[in-house]
Design a protein around this motif. Structure first.
Motif, short mmCIF file in Angstrom:
data_model
loop_
_atom_site.label_atom_id
_atom_site.label_comp_id
_atom_site.label_asym_id
_atom_site.label_seq_id
_atom_site.Cartn_x
_atom_site.Cartn_y
_atom_site.Cartn_z
N PRO A 204 4.47 -84.02 -16.37
CA PRO A 204 3.84 -83.63 -17.64
C PRO A 204 4.31 -84.42 -18.85
CG PRO A 204 5.33 -81.91 -16.84
CD PRO A 204 5.15 -82.88 -15.73
N ALA A 205 5.55 -84.91 -18.84
CA ALA A 205 6.04 -85.65 -20.00
C ALA A 205 5.30 -86.98 -20.19
CB ALA A 205 7.54 -85.90 -19.87
N THR A 206 4.71 -87.52 -19.12
CA THR A 206 4.01 -88.81 -19.23
C THR A 206 2.51 -88.66 -19.02
OG1 THR A 206 4.24 -89.37 -16.87
CG2 THR A 206 6.07 -89.97 -18.34
N ALA A 207 2.00 -87.45 -18.89
CA ALA A 207 0.58 -87.25 -18.58
C ALA A 207 -0.33 -87.86 -19.64
CB ALA A 207 0.29 -85.76 -18.41
N VAL A 208 0.03 -87.70 -20.90
CA VAL A 208 -0.82 -88.20 -21.99
C VAL A 208 -0.91 -89.72 -21.95
CG1 VAL A 208 -1.00 -88.45 -24.49
CG2 VAL A 208 -0.54 -86.21 -23.50
N VAL A 209 0.22 -90.40 -21.83
CA VAL A 209 0.16 -91.87 -21.84
C VAL A 209 -0.50 -92.39 -20.57
CG1 VAL A 209 2.41 -92.42 -20.78
CG2 VAL A 209 1.46 -93.92 -22.52
N ARG A 210 -0.34 -91.68 -19.45
CA ARG A 210 -1.03 -92.12 -18.24
C ARG A 210 -2.54 -91.95 -18.37
NH1 ARG A 210 -0.18 -89.03 -14.32
NH2 ARG A 210 1.27 -87.49 -15.18
N GLY A 211 -2.96 -90.87 -19.03
CA GLY A 211 -4.38 -90.71 -19.28
C GLY A 211 -4.93 -91.79 -20.19
N ALA A 212 -4.15 -92.14 -21.22
CA ALA A 212 -4.54 -93.25 -22.09
C ALA A 212 -4.60 -94.55 -21.30
CB ALA A 212 -3.56 -93.38 -23.25
N GLY A 213 -3.68 -94.70 -20.34
CA GLY A 213 -3.70 -95.88 -19.49
C GLY A 213 -4.94 -95.94 -18.62
N MET A 214 -5.43 -94.78 -18.18
CA MET A 214 -6.66 -94.76 -17.40
C MET A 214 -7.86 -95.22 -18.23
SD MET A 214 -6.09 -91.20 -15.28
CE MET A 214 -7.65 -91.33 -14.41
N VAL A 215 -7.89 -94.81 -19.51
CA VAL A 215 -8.95 -95.29 -20.39
C VAL A 215 -8.84 -96.80 -20.57
CG1 VAL A 215 -9.83 -95.21 -22.76
CG2 VAL A 215 -9.17 -93.10 -21.60
N LEU A 216 -7.62 -97.29 -20.76
CA LEU A 216 -7.42 -98.73 -20.88
C LEU A 216 -7.91 -99.46 -19.64
CD1 LEU A 216 -6.19 -101.31 -22.13
CD2 LEU A 216 -3.99 -100.61 -21.16
N SER A 217 -7.55 -98.96 -18.47
CA SER A 217 -7.98 -99.61 -17.23
C SER A 217 -9.49 -99.66 -17.13
CB SER A 217 -7.39 -98.87 -16.02
OG SER A 217 -5.98 -98.98 -16.00
N SER A 218 -10.15 -98.57 -17.55
CA SER A 218 -11.61 -98.54 -17.53
C SER A 218 -12.20 -99.60 -18.46
CB SER A 218 -12.10 -97.14 -17.93
OG SER A 218 -13.51 -97.09 -17.99
N VAL A 219 -11.60 -99.74 -19.64
CA VAL A 219 -12.08 -100.75 -20.60
C VAL A 219 -11.91 -102.15 -20.02
CG1 VAL A 219 -11.57 -101.82 -22.83
CG2 VAL A 219 -11.73 -99.34 -22.65
N LEU A 220 -10.77 -102.42 -19.39
CA LEU A 220 -10.52 -103.76 -18.85
C LEU A 220 -11.45 -104.05 -17.67
CD1 LEU A 220 -6.62 -103.91 -19.01
CD2 LEU A 220 -8.29 -104.88 -20.60
N ARG A 221 -11.72 -103.03 -16.84
CA ARG A 221 -12.68 -103.24 -15.73
C ARG A 221 -14.06 -103.53 -16.27
NH1 ARG A 221 -9.96 -98.80 -13.40
NH2 ARG A 221 -11.62 -97.39 -14.09
N GLN A 222 -14.45 -102.79 -17.32
CA GLN A 222 -15.76 -103.03 -17.92
C GLN A 222 -15.85 -104.44 -18.47
OE1 GLN A 222 -16.55 -101.21 -21.74
NE2 GLN A 222 -18.62 -100.68 -21.12
N ALA A 223 -14.79 -104.88 -19.14
CA ALA A 223 -14.77 -106.24 -19.70
C ALA A 223 -14.87 -107.28 -18.61
CB ALA A 223 -13.51 -106.44 -20.53
N ALA A 224 -14.18 -107.05 -17.49
CA ALA A 224 -14.22 -108.01 -16.38
C ALA A 224 -15.61 -108.08 -15.76
CB ALA A 224 -13.19 -107.62 -15.32
N THR A 225 -16.28 -106.91 -15.68
CA THR A 225 -17.62 -106.88 -15.12
C THR A 225 -18.60 -107.63 -16.00
OG1 THR A 225 -17.20 -104.75 -14.06
CG2 THR A 225 -19.51 -105.38 -14.36
N VAL A 226 -18.49 -107.43 -17.31
CA VAL A 226 -19.36 -108.12 -18.26
C VAL A 226 -19.13 -109.62 -18.20
CG1 VAL A 226 -19.86 -108.44 -20.71
CG2 VAL A 226 -19.56 -106.14 -19.79
N ALA A 227 -17.87 -110.02 -17.97
CA ALA A 227 -17.54 -111.44 -17.98
C ALA A 227 -17.99 -112.17 -16.72
CB ALA A 227 -16.02 -111.61 -18.15
N LEU A 228 -18.33 -111.43 -15.64
CA LEU A 228 -18.72 -112.07 -14.41
C LEU A 228 -20.05 -112.81 -14.60
CD1 LEU A 228 -17.91 -109.33 -11.75
CD2 LEU A 228 -16.71 -111.49 -12.12
N PRO A 229 -20.22 -113.99 -14.01
CA PRO A 229 -21.49 -114.70 -14.13
C PRO A 229 -22.60 -113.94 -13.41
CG PRO A 229 -20.04 -115.77 -12.53
CD PRO A 229 -19.22 -114.72 -13.22
#
Length: 280
Positions: free
Chosen positions: A250-275
């Protein structure tokens, strides 16, 4: 006690085309310490407690005196900026091109804190800063759910918040400037338990649609350092008359959830960047 009704959805920056974003970090600026999550590494070990004046020890239950963030507010921007600079240098390096920082904050953090945090993070030079409230971050870390009402109770070092989420929107929230740092180590956690009960009861009395009752029947999600203390969680469950669910770590749940949002953003960016086609 502060309250809020019908908060906004996740900011529009979280849904933009982040073309070119390849790296980033997630932050949870707390009263006892700053949590940092980096893709590929997870939660970094306490980046700002070693050598910081007045920093709290490993228990994370101190009041945070001397810390640049207290009770969910930045009280020493210069010190906070230096701390964030050290974190960014370590996690991102000197070149911040194509980087994204996801910042979690208490649900009822005021506009002054949010503006100060954004200004400090913008000075680090990332391409994008995304703000995410701690309740939705904690809910994200708990995994997929049915979209129905969820009551998130975040018990931290300097603040305790109760937030009602409905369809991933903040429907209602309460905040008490009472946390683990205010408790007598030799006594029962009465102040925190009372704050939680008062906030939940107040939300229940104001709820005209039965969402709070529905969330209580499913069991509130407890997060923050207080959720790791059975003397607190058992009392809350007994007084509410319902089982409670504890966030993983529980002490790290918030930052891990924020990390999940970050991972989603980076995956989206990688998908957009694909030819879109292959070379002939």
């Amino acid at each position: 006690m502060r309250s809020l009704h019908r908060g906004p959805r996740l900011g529009p920056s979280a849904h933009r085309d982040h073309r070119g974003a390849t790296r980033g970090l997630a932050l949870d600026l707390g009263s006892s310490r700053t949590r940092v999550w980096v893709p590929g590494h997870g939660v970094l070990p306490d980046p700002d407690v070693h050598g910081a004046p007045g920093a709290d020890g490993p228990s994370g239950t101190g009041a945070g005196h001397g810390r640049p963030v207290r009770r969910g507010r930045i009280v020493d921007p210069d010190s906070c900026g230096r701390m964030l600079g050290r974190i960014a240098d370590t996690a991102l390096g000197a070149d911040r091109t194509g980087t994204v920082i996801v910042l979690s904050h208490p649900v009822l953090t005021g506009p002054r804190h949010r503006a100060a945090a954004r200004e400090l993070l913008a000075a680090l030079g990332p391409s994008t800063v995304i703000a995410l409230d701690s309740a939705r971050a904690a809910a994200a870390s708990a995994g997929p759910r049915d979209g129905g009402p969820l009551l998130v109770v975040d018990i931290g070092a300097g603040l305790t918040e109760a937030t009602l989420l409905v369809d991933d929107r903040v429907r209602d929230a309460r905040q008490a400037e009472t946390g683990l740092g205010d408790l007598d180590p030799a006594g029962p956690p009465t102040a925190v338990v009372h704050a939680v009960l008062e906030m939940v009861l107040d939300m229940w009395q104001q709820d005209r649609h039965g969402a709070v009752l529905g969330a209580l029947r499913k069991g509130p999600l407890l997060t923050g350092g207080g959720a790791a203390r059975p003397d607190i969680t058992d009392r809350i469950a007994a007084r509410l008359g319902t089982p409670v669910r504890l966030a993983d770590d529980p002490a790290t749940a918030v930052v891990r959830g924020a990390g999940m949002v970050l991972s989603s953003v980076l995956r989206q960016a990688a998908t957009v960047a694909l030819p879109t086609g292959r070379a002939g």
